[in-house]
Motif scaffolding. Sequence first.
Motif, PDB file in Angstrom:
ATOM      1  N   GLN A   1       0.439  -1.431  -0.185  1.00 11.96           N
ATOM      2  CA  GLN A   1       0.016   0.186  -0.071  1.00 11.96           C
ATOM      3  C   GLN A   1       0.227   1.192   0.068  1.00 11.96           C
ATOM      4  N   PRO A   2       0.111   2.230  -0.492  1.00  7.56           N
ATOM      5  CA  PRO A   2       0.814   3.360  -0.419  1.00  7.56           C
ATOM      6  C   PRO A   2       1.118   4.507   0.745  1.00  7.56           C
ATOM      7  N   PHE A   3       2.481   4.957   0.981  1.00 14.24           N
ATOM      8  CA  PHE A   3       3.064   4.848   2.231  1.00 14.24           C
ATOM      9  C   PHE A   3       3.657   6.423   1.877  1.00 14.24           C
ATOM     10  N   VAL A   4       3.138   7.482   2.858  1.00 13.72           N
ATOM     11  CA  VAL A   4       3.687   8.354   2.635  1.00 13.72           C
ATOM     12  C   VAL A   4       3.896   9.485   3.851  1.00 13.72           C
ATOM     13  N   ASP A   5       4.860  10.258   4.245  1.00 11.83           N
ATOM     14  CA  ASP A   5       4.984  11.452   5.483  1.00 11.83           C
ATOM     15  C   ASP A   5       5.608  12.663   4.956  1.00 11.83           C
ATOM     16  N   PRO A   6       4.521  13.738   5.014  1.00 12.48           N
ATOM     17  CA  PRO A   6       4.765  14.715   4.132  1.00 12.48           C
ATOM     18  C   PRO A   6       5.652  15.974   4.771  1.00 12.48           C
ATOM     19  N   PHE A   7       6.178  15.675   5.948  1.00 11.90           N
ATOM     20  CA  PHE A   7       6.987  16.312   6.668  1.00 11.90           C
ATOM     21  C   PHE A   7       8.101  15.744   7.279  1.00 11.90           C
ATOM     22  N   CYS A   8       8.974  14.536   6.869  1.00  9.88           N
ATOM     23  CA  CYS A   8       9.800  13.793   7.015  1.00  9.88           C
ATOM     24  C   CYS A   8      11.164  14.138   7.031  1.00  9.88           C
ATOM     25  N   GLY A   9      11.495  15.634   7.185  1.00 12.81           N
ATOM     26  CA  GLY A   9      12.592  15.510   7.803  1.00 12.81           C
ATOM     27  C   GLY A   9      13.932  15.406   7.516  1.00 12.81           C
ATOM     28  N   SER A  10      13.910  14.859   8.327  1.00 17.03           N
ATOM     29  CA  SER A  10      15.431  13.302   7.683  1.00 17.03           C
ATOM     30  C   SER A  10      15.179  12.408   7.522  1.00 17.03           C
ATOM     31  N   GLY A  11      13.785  11.953   7.568  1.00 11.70           N
ATOM     32  CA  GLY A  11      13.835  10.867   6.950  1.00 11.70           C
ATOM     33  C   GLY A  11      13.436   9.640   7.533  1.00 11.70           C
ATOM     34  N   THR A  12      13.358  10.334   8.985  1.00  8.69           N
ATOM     35  CA  THR A  12      13.287   8.610   9.750  1.00  8.69           C
ATOM     36  C   THR A  12      11.906   7.867   9.838  1.00  8.69           C
TER      37      THR A  12
END
Length: 378
Positions: free
Chosen positions: A194-205
């Motif tokens: 399934q698609p997964f998104v972090d729109p405030f990802c910062g350093s990507g953790t």
Amino acid sequence: MTQKVTLIATAAMGIEAFVAREVKALGYENVQTENGRVVFEAPVSAIPRANLWLRTADRVKLLVGRFKAYSFDELFEQTKALPWEEFITEEGEFPVVGKSVKSKLYSVPDCQSIVKKAVVERLKKKYGVASILKETGAFHRIEVAIHKDEVLLTMDTSGSGLHKRGYRVGQGEAPLKETLAAALIQTTNWSPDQPFVDPFCGSGTIAIEAALIGQNIAPGFNREFSSENWHFISSSNWERAFEEAEDHANYDQPLDITGSDISHDMIQIAKSNAMEAGLGDLIQWKQMQVKDFHPKKDNGYLVANPPYGERMGDKPEVEEMYRDLGVIMRDYPSWSVYILTSNESFESLYGKEATKKRKLFNGFIKTDYYQYFGKHVK
């Protein structure tokens, strides 16, 4: 050396249940959940496996003794009575650290000194050493932790905290701990297809932890542990644990994971961290503001730790981002949204009451984890 040991997986407040579930998934039983820790019995081979696989635990400690002590004499004698020689060789190095809460023995330096002296006396007698112990061998950090007069004597098997996966080459101002990021993802029903998104990802953790989970890559695969040199854990135990991690990794699992952030610099850091984690181009990174986010697929998961707006001057901008996100996600009812923030007005700003809320600590900051289940989620 007895084949069974008692291990303590320490955890941040509020995520003990995640750690307990992970311990059980490794096949260990007699699992007890206490405040800030999960206690379980297991063979010695569990030390490598737990350190490699536990995504949400802070450390794995070996329990050497647990008893009540109301005087320094009691602390000394009961510490000395424990079988330290089973764990520490004649050359072993063993500094003692400590803490004490609500106990008669409140002087931490004194407690540390007494435990050190008791262990030294025990080892000198067992090894027939008349002079000082050299302490030039393997490193064993002993901790004396006293709470309401109950003494816990442990040895730290992890070394650096387990959140230090070995991939973080750069970070932002307030990085999310990798262990908490893994817990945020495990709260969801997301699956790797399934698609997964972090729109405030910062350093990507969060995106990186999702990729590790998605491909079933052991979080400790890229680092070292202090107990790798301990004599009572055979090198074959470590080899088998690393082989198991390699065998269970599913590097062919396709993933649809995106991390975006308004900052170009943070996107570059996130890319570097993902490369260091061995994830290559598995994650898509985009520089953009949240109001430009528009999903192209259904049934996705948005998991984020956005800015909280706690600094003066930041609040109006942050609250506007929350409003923008709420407006956008109204058009995507099949998406599940999970937001960690200390902003108590989040639901009214987002424009919708959460399906569920969970209290968590991000470091020392009390936060709520707002969970909005998509319409496809039962």
